[in-house]
Scaffold this motif. Structure first.
Motif, PDB file in Angstrom:
ATOM      1  N   LYS A 133      18.410  36.074  72.073  1.00 24.93           N
ATOM      2  CA  LYS A 133      17.373  37.106  72.110  1.00 24.93           C
ATOM      3  C   LYS A 133      16.209  36.758  73.025  1.00 24.93           C
ATOM      4  CE  LYS A 133      18.237  38.327  67.280  1.00 24.93           C
ATOM      5  NZ  LYS A 133      18.643  37.002  66.796  1.00 24.93           N
ATOM      6  N   CYS A 134      15.799  35.520  72.996  1.00 22.08           N
ATOM      7  CA  CYS A 134      14.540  35.179  73.660  1.00 22.08           C
ATOM      8  C   CYS A 134      14.774  34.095  74.704  1.00 22.08           C
ATOM      9  CB  CYS A 134      13.523  34.695  72.647  1.00 22.08           C
ATOM     10  SG  CYS A 134      13.149  35.941  71.399  1.00 22.08           S
ATOM     11  N   LEU A 188      13.883  35.026  65.908  1.00 20.61           N
ATOM     12  CA  LEU A 188      14.831  34.402  64.991  1.00 20.61           C
ATOM     13  C   LEU A 188      15.172  35.316  63.825  1.00 20.61           C
ATOM     14  CD1 LEU A 188      13.004  30.976  64.911  1.00 20.61           C
ATOM     15  CD2 LEU A 188      15.077  31.522  66.171  1.00 20.61           C
ATOM     16  N   PRO A 189      16.235  34.998  63.107  1.00 20.93           N
ATOM     17  CA  PRO A 189      16.558  35.793  61.917  1.00 20.93           C
ATOM     18  C   PRO A 189      15.418  35.764  60.901  1.00 20.93           C
ATOM     19  CG  PRO A 189      18.380  34.350  62.509  1.00 20.93           C
ATOM     20  CD  PRO A 189      17.228  33.959  63.379  1.00 20.93           C
ATOM     21  N   GLU A 190      15.430  36.709  60.002  1.00 21.14           N
ATOM     22  CA  GLU A 190      14.324  36.832  59.039  1.00 21.14           C
ATOM     23  C   GLU A 190      14.177  35.601  58.160  1.00 21.14           C
ATOM     24  OE1 GLU A 190      14.450  40.393  56.789  1.00 21.14           O
ATOM     25  OE2 GLU A 190      14.327  41.695  58.543  1.00 21.14           O
TER      26      GLU A 190
ATOM     27  N   SER B   4      21.208  42.479  70.661  1.00 20.71           N
ATOM     28  CA  SER B   4      20.731  41.635  71.753  1.00 20.71           C
ATOM     29  C   SER B   4      20.257  42.551  72.885  1.00 20.71           C
ATOM     30  CB  SER B   4      21.853  40.716  72.246  1.00 20.71           C
ATOM     31  OG  SER B   4      22.764  41.431  73.044  1.00 20.71           O
ATOM     32  N   PHE B   5      19.297  42.040  73.644  1.00 19.81           N
ATOM     33  CA  PHE B   5      18.757  42.846  74.731  1.00 19.81           C
ATOM     34  C   PHE B   5      19.843  43.155  75.757  1.00 19.81           C
ATOM     35  CE2 PHE B   5      16.633  43.418  78.823  1.00 19.81           C
ATOM     36  CZ  PHE B   5      15.747  44.424  78.502  1.00 19.81           C
ATOM     37  N   GLU B   6      20.709  42.196  75.978  1.00 19.63           N
ATOM     38  CA  GLU B   6      21.786  42.402  76.953  1.00 19.63           C
ATOM     39  C   GLU B   6      22.673  43.579  76.541  1.00 19.63           C
ATOM     40  OE1 GLU B   6      20.829  39.596  75.673  1.00 19.63           O
ATOM     41  OE2 GLU B   6      20.900  37.929  77.101  1.00 19.63           O
ATOM     42  N   GLY B  46      11.225  41.433  70.511  1.00 16.70           N
ATOM     43  CA  GLY B  46      11.203  40.922  69.142  1.00 16.70           C
ATOM     44  C   GLY B  46      10.965  42.022  68.131  1.00 16.70           C
ATOM     45  N   ARG B  47      10.004  42.850  68.435  1.00 18.15           N
ATOM     46  CA  ARG B  47       9.686  43.958  67.520  1.00 18.15           C
ATOM     47  C   ARG B  47      10.601  45.155  67.770  1.00 18.15           C
ATOM     48  NH1 ARG B  47       4.474  41.972  67.831  1.00 18.15           N
ATOM     49  NH2 ARG B  47       4.101  42.916  69.858  1.00 18.15           N
ATOM     50  N   LEU B  48      10.787  45.458  69.048  1.00 15.76           N
ATOM     51  CA  LEU B  48      11.511  46.688  69.405  1.00 15.76           C
ATOM     52  C   LEU B  48      12.959  46.664  68.903  1.00 15.76           C
ATOM     53  CD1 LEU B  48      10.469  49.148  70.894  1.00 15.76           C
ATOM     54  CD2 LEU B  48      11.390  48.208  73.014  1.00 15.76           C
ATOM     55  N   SER B  49      13.563  45.483  68.916  1.00 15.12           N
ATOM     56  CA  SER B  49      14.976  45.398  68.552  1.00 15.12           C
ATOM     57  C   SER B  49      15.202  45.767  67.096  1.00 15.12           C
ATOM     58  CB  SER B  49      15.496  43.984  68.816  1.00 15.12           C
ATOM     59  OG  SER B  49      14.808  43.055  68.011  1.00 15.12           O
ATOM     60  N   ARG B  50      14.145  45.673  66.307  1.00 11.88           N
ATOM     61  CA  ARG B  50      14.316  45.993  64.887  1.00 11.88           C
ATOM     62  C   ARG B  50      14.030  47.451  64.584  1.00 11.88           C
ATOM     63  NH1 ARG B  50      11.799  40.833  64.186  1.00 11.88           N
ATOM     64  NH2 ARG B  50       9.789  41.815  63.831  1.00 11.88           N
TER      65      ARG B  50
END
Lengths: 237, 167
Positions: A133-134, A188-190, B4-6, B46-50
């Protein structure tokens, strides 16, 4: 065919006739990562501007605990101390000491990160490269951490901090330096929500760096002291 | 549920580019706007993906970028892709350019609703979520957009069934 279908067909046919440009995933991720860092840096600077005059810097953690001896009498960082490993990286122009029981990444854990680029990662858990993700954090290495583990990464931006951004390296690092980085745990996961991260921008010898620090929720004071000693042991060419 | 962003990029790149292209007409501006939207999305992934409106956020950001860039360019050059600019006498090419030109002449909210519904293929409910308006407002925008398109295209679009909107 409904009117909606007809309009949809005509519009899409018209768009197809123009020809569609392709975007770059790499550009989006690299530029996005850079902006995230800039934003975090701006927050750090803002926090510094607010915190310094109001004394908030004195609120935090380990370095602020009463000391037996004044700072000037504290022992030097454990460069050659027993139980510590001294590592010198000629290519990247730095050296560091870390507890021999810790792990140091022997490959870049954030290969997608171009600027800043990762110089060093050390920590008490396994050094697992990559992440999904990052791009800017060693995500898999952080996910390998247990509650009592710590991880520290040093990253250097391609362009040194300009203007008043970034502070000169302090005599001794503190865990209250820099800014809290919720960004790290958001990657990361919650189940990692209780982990905390800090991003500490600093300037040393004309070079600019970010120290990224991640702490599990049950890190002992001794491990925190070790982490700060590792940071203090950093010497840049 | 996070993506995932990809994966998100791969699944939505074409739709975002098409929406941007429909919104401003210029492929260069559309590309820059869509690229910028994805870059901003990654910066806050991080926020948008949720959230379940990530694609709506990217499309709206892209269209807003498109509008800003197009307005800057408009000061110095004519609007792109009207039928006068099509270097072809082929009737269909002129007609296609006119469709896009007519779309771009719609008021912004109508245009956004039309693009999200017809080009991005979102449902009325999804368009409402993206535009932060009620479903009724979306239907109203779409109805007005249809009427305006019909008028601007000289009734080229034949009314058949006005109840074709998906829910």
């Amino acid at each position: 065919m409904t009117e909606d279908d007809q309009i949809r067909d005509e519009l899409n046919e018209a768009i197809d006739s123009v020809g569609q440009p392709r975007l770059s995933l790499t550009t989006a991720m690299r530029s996005g990562a850079r902006r995230r860092w800039v934003r975090r840096g701006s927050l750090a600077l803002g926090a510094a501007v607010i915190a310094l005059p109001t004394g908030l810097w004195t609120l935090d953690t380990v370095r602020d605990r009463p000391r037996v001896a004044p700072a000037a009498l504290q022992p030097p960082a454990p460069r050659e101390s027993p139980g510590w490993t001294h590592y010198r990286d000629d290519q990247n122009g730095y050296s560091v000491s870390y507890p021999s029981s810790w792990n140091r990444a022997t490959e870049v854990l954030t290969p997608a990160l171009e600027s800043p680029r990762e110089l060093l990662v050390v920590g008490t858990a396994a050094m697992v490269p990559n992440g999904e993700k990052c791009a800017q954090y060693p995500e898999n290495a952080i996910e390998a951490m247990g509650p009592s583990d710590v991880l520290m990464s040093i990253q250097e931006p391609a362009t040194p901090f300009g203007g008043s951004f970034g502070m000169d390296r302090p005599d001794r690092f503190r865990l209250s330096d820099g800014s809290a980085s919720t960004d790290i745990t958001e990657c990361l996961p919650e189940s990692y929500a209780s982990y905390s991260g800090r991003m500490i921008p600093f300037i040393d010898g004309g070079r600019s760096f970010y120290a990224v620090v991640v702490l599990g929720p049950s890190v002992s004071d001794d491990t925190k002291d070790d982490l700060l000693a590792v940071l203090d042991s950093l010497e840049f060419d | 549920m996070t993506t995932s962003f990809e994966d998100f990029f791969a699944a939505n790149e074409a739709a975002v580019v098409r929406a941007s292209l429909a919104f401003c007409g210029d492929p260069h501006i559309a590309k820059d706007a869509a690229q910028e939207a994805f870059t901003r999305a990654y910066a806050r992934w991080g926020r948008l993906s949720r959230s379940d409106w990530a694609i709506g956020w990217v499309m709206t950001t892209s269209m807003n970028q498109c509008r800003r860039a197009a307005s800057r360019r408009h000061r110095t050059s004519p609007s792109p892709l009207s039928s006068k600019d099509v270097p072809s006498f082929e009737a269909s090419a002129v007609a296609r350019a006119d469709v896009l030109a007519a779309l771009r002449q719609l008021p912004v909210r109508q245009r956004q609703a039309a693009i999200l519904f017809y080009v991005a293929d979102l449902s009325v409910r999804a368009v409402a979520d993206v535009m932060r308006v009620s479903e009724g407002a979306v239907k109203s925008h779409l109805s007005a957009a249809r009427a305006n398109l019909r008028r601007r295209l000289g009734s080229n679009a034949t009314p058949v069934d006005k109840e074709g909107a998906r829910q």
